[in-house]
Design an enzyme around this catalytic site. Structure first.
Site, PDB file in Angstrom:
ATOM      1  N   ASP A  42       0.860  -1.170   0.000  1.00  0.00           N
ATOM      2  CA  ASP A  42       0.000   0.000   0.000  1.00  0.00           C
ATOM      3  C   ASP A  42       0.909   1.237   0.000  1.00  0.00           C
ATOM      4  O   ASP A  42       2.086   1.148   0.379  1.00  0.00           O
ATOM      5  CB  ASP A  42      -0.890  -0.030   1.249  1.00  0.00           C
ATOM      6  CG  ASP A  42      -1.710   1.216   1.417  1.00  0.00           C
ATOM      7  OD1 ASP A  42      -2.397   1.616   0.456  1.00  0.00           O
ATOM      8  OD2 ASP A  42      -1.662   1.810   2.510  1.00  0.00           O
ATOM      9  N   ASP A  74      -0.015   5.113   0.932  1.00  0.00           N
ATOM     10  CA  ASP A  74      -0.171   6.023   2.071  1.00  0.00           C
ATOM     11  C   ASP A  74      -0.169   5.259   3.391  1.00  0.00           C
ATOM     12  O   ASP A  74      -1.020   4.393   3.618  1.00  0.00           O
ATOM     13  CB  ASP A  74      -1.494   6.791   1.955  1.00  0.00           C
ATOM     14  CG  ASP A  74      -1.575   7.630   0.704  1.00  0.00           C
ATOM     15  OD1 ASP A  74      -1.340   8.837   0.802  1.00  0.00           O
ATOM     16  OD2 ASP A  74      -1.861   7.074  -0.375  1.00  0.00           O
ATOM     17  N   ASP A  89      -1.475  -0.829   5.933  1.00  0.00           N
ATOM     18  CA  ASP A  89      -1.643  -0.232   7.266  1.00  0.00           C
ATOM     19  C   ASP A  89      -3.104  -0.063   7.645  1.00  0.00           C
ATOM     20  O   ASP A  89      -3.420   0.607   8.630  1.00  0.00           O
ATOM     21  CB  ASP A  89      -0.965   1.143   7.316  1.00  0.00           C
ATOM     22  CG  ASP A  89      -1.726   2.197   6.519  1.00  0.00           C
ATOM     23  OD1 ASP A  89      -2.091   1.907   5.357  1.00  0.00           O
ATOM     24  OD2 ASP A  89      -1.953   3.298   7.048  1.00  0.00           O
TER      25      ASP A  89
END
Length: 213
Positions: A10, A12, A164
């Protein structure tokens, strides 16, 4: 257990800390409305949620509110002009990327117009980049991960996805990939935290991933 032949990240909150520039764009709009700036720490939990989450924390707006579309476009235009001013790879991420002996790529819900600029500015060289507008569906739908697997010419069971947010773990599971949740990222709001998401592994620092490949 089948050894991974590729790693997908991922963007961001996992690969790069984009929150400072997202907060700056949001605060630009807040100052125009005579509102105090928000601290980056206040914005950080919403930073993986795109304009929807950022306009929620910045103005209490939801997509169905009349002001939302105009503010969304203003926010995105401001962010696009300043997409990589204070954004940096997370500590330990450059070292991890240098040590990886398998291809790695990016799968993000972020639009191509921002992702491409970030990849260039951060001077990284992923084997594939799949963005939020690369398929008709956003994570947690697995479409973007399946597209990345096809671009890498690998079966999903040979890939680990690192994220995250709970939706990253859900997308990996739906795609048949292993998942790694990071404790250093943004984590979203009201989803319990990485150790409650039933990820295959949880890491607190990027280089810990090497032990699991």
């Amino acid at each position: 257990m089948t050894a991974e032949r590729a790693v997908l990240f991922d963007l961001d909150g996992t690969l790069a800390d984009t929150a400072p520039d997202l907060a700056a764009a949001l605060n630009f709009l807040r100052l125009q409305k005579n509102l105090n700036e928000l601290a980056v720490s206040e914005v950080r939990p919403y930073a993986s949620m795109g304009a929807r989450g950022l306009l929620l924390v910045g103005f209490g707006l939801n997509p169905e509110d009349a002001e939302f579309p105009v503010l969304r476009e203003a926010f995105l235009a401001r962010y696009e002009k300043n997409v990589c001013v204070r954004t940096r790879l997370f500590p330990g991420m450059p070292e991890l990327l240098a040590k990886l002996r398998v291809p790695w790529g990016i799968v993000t819900n972020k639009a191509t117009r921002f992702t491409g600029a970030l990849v260039k500015a951060l001077k990284i060289d992923p084997a594939c980049v799949v963005c939020g507008d690369s398929t008709p569906h956003l994570k947690p739908h697995p479409a973007s991960l399946l597209l990345a697997a096809s671009q890498l010419n690998l079966s999903c069971e040979r890939i680990i996805y690192v994220g995250d947010d709970l939706r990253d773990v859900q997308a990996a599971r739906a795609a048949g990939m292993r998942s790694a949740a990071v404790e250093y990222g943004y984590h979203g709001v009201d989803n319990g935290g990485p150790r409650t998401w039933n990820a295959d592994i949880v890491i607190s620092h990027p280089e810990e991933l090497l032990r699991h490949l």
